[in-house]
Structure formats: C-alpha cells, structure tokens
Enzyme design. Structure first.
Site, mmCIF file in Angstrom:
data_model
loop_
_atom_site.group_PDB
_atom_site.id
_atom_site.type_symbol
_atom_site.label_atom_id
_atom_site.label_comp_id
_atom_site.label_asym_id
_atom_site.label_seq_id
_atom_site.Cartn_x
_atom_site.Cartn_y
_atom_site.Cartn_z
ATOM 1 N N PRO A 23 -41.066 -19.390 19.203
ATOM 2 C CA PRO A 23 -40.819 -18.300 19.422
ATOM 3 C C PRO A 23 -41.285 -17.654 20.962
ATOM 4 O O PRO A 23 -42.904 -18.026 20.873
ATOM 5 C CB PRO A 23 -41.251 -17.336 18.120
ATOM 6 C CG PRO A 23 -41.264 -18.094 17.394
ATOM 7 C CD PRO A 23 -41.950 -19.572 17.254
ATOM 8 N N LYS A 24 -40.633 -16.767 21.465
ATOM 9 C CA LYS A 24 -41.569 -15.810 22.597
ATOM 10 C C LYS A 24 -41.879 -14.400 22.227
ATOM 11 O O LYS A 24 -41.181 -13.970 22.240
ATOM 12 C CB LYS A 24 -39.814 -15.987 23.880
ATOM 13 C CG LYS A 24 -40.871 -15.312 25.467
ATOM 14 C CD LYS A 24 -40.352 -15.766 25.981
ATOM 15 C CE LYS A 24 -41.066 -15.278 27.672
ATOM 16 N NZ LYS A 24 -41.118 -13.713 27.819
ATOM 17 N N TRP A 25 -42.807 -14.068 22.376
ATOM 18 C CA TRP A 25 -43.574 -13.244 22.235
ATOM 19 C C TRP A 25 -43.428 -12.260 22.983
ATOM 20 O O TRP A 25 -44.065 -12.644 24.176
ATOM 21 C CB TRP A 25 -45.042 -12.997 21.448
ATOM 22 C CG TRP A 25 -44.914 -14.637 20.224
ATOM 23 C CD1 TRP A 25 -44.920 -15.526 19.934
ATOM 24 C CD2 TRP A 25 -44.700 -14.198 18.701
ATOM 25 N NE1 TRP A 25 -45.266 -16.088 18.606
ATOM 26 C CE2 TRP A 25 -44.491 -15.021 18.239
ATOM 27 C CE3 TRP A 25 -44.356 -12.892 17.979
ATOM 28 C CZ2 TRP A 25 -44.478 -15.008 16.720
ATOM 29 C CZ3 TRP A 25 -44.700 -12.862 16.616
ATOM 30 C CH2 TRP A 25 -44.544 -14.284 15.494
ATOM 31 N N ASP A 179 -38.586 -12.241 22.471
ATOM 32 C CA ASP A 179 -38.000 -11.683 23.793
ATOM 33 C C ASP A 179 -37.739 -13.343 24.084
ATOM 34 O O ASP A 179 -37.079 -13.464 24.955
ATOM 35 C CB ASP A 179 -39.971 -11.589 24.010
ATOM 36 C CG ASP A 179 -38.961 -11.530 25.615
ATOM 37 O OD1 ASP A 179 -38.091 -10.353 25.923
ATOM 38 O OD2 ASP A 179 -39.495 -11.524 26.291
#
Length: 344
Positions: A23-25, A179
């Site tokens: 995941p893109k944090w 994100d």
C-alpha cells in the site's frame, strides 16, 4: 529512494527479478535513525525525505522507538495519524499536518489526543551493518525478522507478490485514506534519490468552476487557478488549485480570463484571500476574483474532506457546461474501509 508514477499496477514479469507490491501510505515519509549500544536504543532522530528533522514533533514515536526497537537501526517508512472509532478508522491528513507546530505545549497535547503511527517498509541498517547494497527482497526479510513482532505504534506495511491482490488493494484501501499502491523491484538495492520504485495513484476527473487566480511568483502571468464546486445549499466552495502551466500559457491565461475579472467601483480588480495555514506562512494568499462563469475539467487523485488532497491538473475548458451544474455530486467517493484491516 523515490518512486516514478505509472498509470497502472505493472505485472511482476515487467521487471527483471519480479516485483513486490505494498500500500502507498498518505503521510510524512520518514527515516528513523536509532542509535545505542548493542540491544538498547538511547537516541532517536526522525528525518524527513528532504532532510528536515521531525523529531520534536512526534515525542510519542521517539518514546516508542526507544522502548520497543530491539537495537540500533535505520528504518524507512511513513508517519501517519489514524482517527475514527474502532472499525471505521482511516488516515487523517489534517490531524497529521497539525503536528508541525512551533509550540512544544501544542505538540505535546496533540501527541496525546491524536497519536501517530509509524509504518515501516524498509530496513537500511541494523547494528553496524549497512543493508543498502542488499536486494529489497533480502531487506524485507531482515525487516520482518528485526521488527515484525513489535507492537503499536510501530507497524510493518503488508506486502504481496500477487499482482491481482495489489490491484484489489488499489481500489479497496482508498476507503481507509491510503494513496495508492507501490511496486518495488525485488532484486534492486536501495538507491537513494533514484526513482526505481513505481507508484500507482488514483486519477479522476471533475468539472469545476474557475473562481479566481493567483499571480505567478515572477509577477507575470497566472500562477494557479482557484476552482470551486457548488454544495447542496447552492454555495460555491473553494476546493483547491490548478497549476503547472508553462511560461507562455501563464501569460495567455491573463488575457483569456480578463473578461471575467470582478471589478470594483473604481475599475480595479477585486481581490480575495484564501485561508492561511502553517504551510502557507509568509506566502501571498491573495487572488484575483473571477465571475463564476467558466468551467474547466481537471484531473485529481483524491479528496480530503471538501477539497482536493493535492493540486489538480488542468485537462481542458468545458464551454458546454453551465457553472451551476458543477456540484459535489459528480465526485467519485471511495467505499469506506477500516484502516485496521489494512494494517493486519
């Protein structure tokens, strides 16, 4: 180590050695420098991607690193602030941004009210050993061995080599405030300042109303357009800005928008001002008001409350659209997703 934007989640075979997805944090990128003797950590420094020190703004994380880390190390990851009731938590960018405050008393209060979480996704050094030349696959294995059993507020981002699962994450995890998705070459060493990682973010379009513009910092041309949408009460709300115009286009826009500029009784342009934030300190927040008549289509990634999370990109003018038809109802809202399920 940076990421290059790509339009879709790439297949693992597109990169030699395969890809790992995570995941893109949506938080503050941070490097954690923990120093000490053997298995104890005495000092901790938190540095941003641009080398700005963030240590004083997150005392609760400094305390957690000193108590929980099994020894000296350098971690790469993201500082985030989760808010919301159990079962409905999501990332809160506003709560995170409020932590950058000059008053120590305010920082202490916010550390108690909205404590931060650190999501680790890379291990650059452990003890006296540098891991920069090791492959990401090796570094991830070492990270799990080093910090995989640590309790909150230290978390390890989940990963997968299943591209279909990564594509599912891209859709689902946005509901928890994330994100997008990042793809990392499994065989690559850590490459500071190199865009060897790949990031996939959400891209949507919306028709918005031009309500003003800021003059470029050079003093010539349009620096950015302010745009708005009509709410349920018929009020036009500022939802963000549109920028990244070329030098020539900035000058052209001044002439194109001139007929829409609001004038006072003396014939001068009417100016307004957007709300000043801690990030706009010292910046000119005034703008030239435009009559809300012209519609444009913009590209954006996600919303943060009632505003675009990031600066939107100009797509095209929409002379076929009436300004009053540009409402919040057109926006694509992600399905809610609990942040705890992302971390598990």
């Amino acid at each position: 180590m940076l990421a290059k934007a790509v339009p879709q989640v790439p297949a693992p075979e597109s990169v030699e050695g395969g890809l790992s997805y995570e995941p893109k944090w949506d938080g503050f990128r941070a490097l954690i420098y923990a120093d000490g003797d053997g298995t104890t950590v005495d000092t901790v420094e938190i540095g941003s991607r641009g080398s700005k020190m963030l240590t004083r703004y997150f005392p609760e994380l400094v305390d957690a690193f000193q108590r929980l880390l099994p020894g000296p190390c350098v971690l790469d990851g993201e500082i985030v602030v989760p808010t919301g009731p159990a079962g409905k938590q999501r990332l809160d960018w506003e709560a995170l941004s409020q932590r950058i405050h000059p008053a120590a008393s305010r920082v202490k209060l916010l550390a108690e009210q909205t404590p931060a979480t650190f999501v680790a996704f890379d291990l650059l050094a452990v003890g006296g050993e540098s891991l920069l030349e090791h492959s990401f696959g090796e570094r991830r294995a070492r990270l799990e061995e080093f910090a995989g059993a640590l309790p909150a507020p230290i978390e390890l981002t989940r990963t997968t080599t299943d591209v279909e699962l990564a594509r599912k994450w891209l859709v689902e995890f946005e509901g928890a405030g994330l994100d997008g998705v990042v793809a990392k070459p499994l065989a690559s060493p850590y490459a500071p300042n190199k865009r060897t990682m790949l990031k996939i973010k959400h891209h949507r379009t919306a028709d918005v109303v031009a309500l003003g513009y800021r003059v470029h910092t050079s003093g010539r041309g349009v620096g950015s357009l302010l745009v708005g949408l009509y709410d349920d009460d018929g009020e036009l709300r500022n939802v963000g800005g549109v920028s990244a115009f070329s030098d020539a286009r900035r000058l052209e826009l001044v002439d194109e928008l001139a007929p829409l500029v609001e004038l006072d009784d003396s014939g001068d342009a009417v100016k307004g001002a957007t709300e000043r934030s801690r990030f706009s300190s010292g910046k000119d927040v005034t703008f030239i008001r435009l009559r809300p008549e012209r519609v444009l289509e913009v590209r954006y990634d996600q919303m943060e409350g009632m505003r675009f999370r990031h600066t939107a990109q100009f797509e095209r003018w929409r002379p076929d659209r009436e300004a009053r038809s540009c409402t919040f109802e057109q926006l694509d809202r992600p399905i809610a997703y609990d942040l705890a399920d992302v971390l598990r």
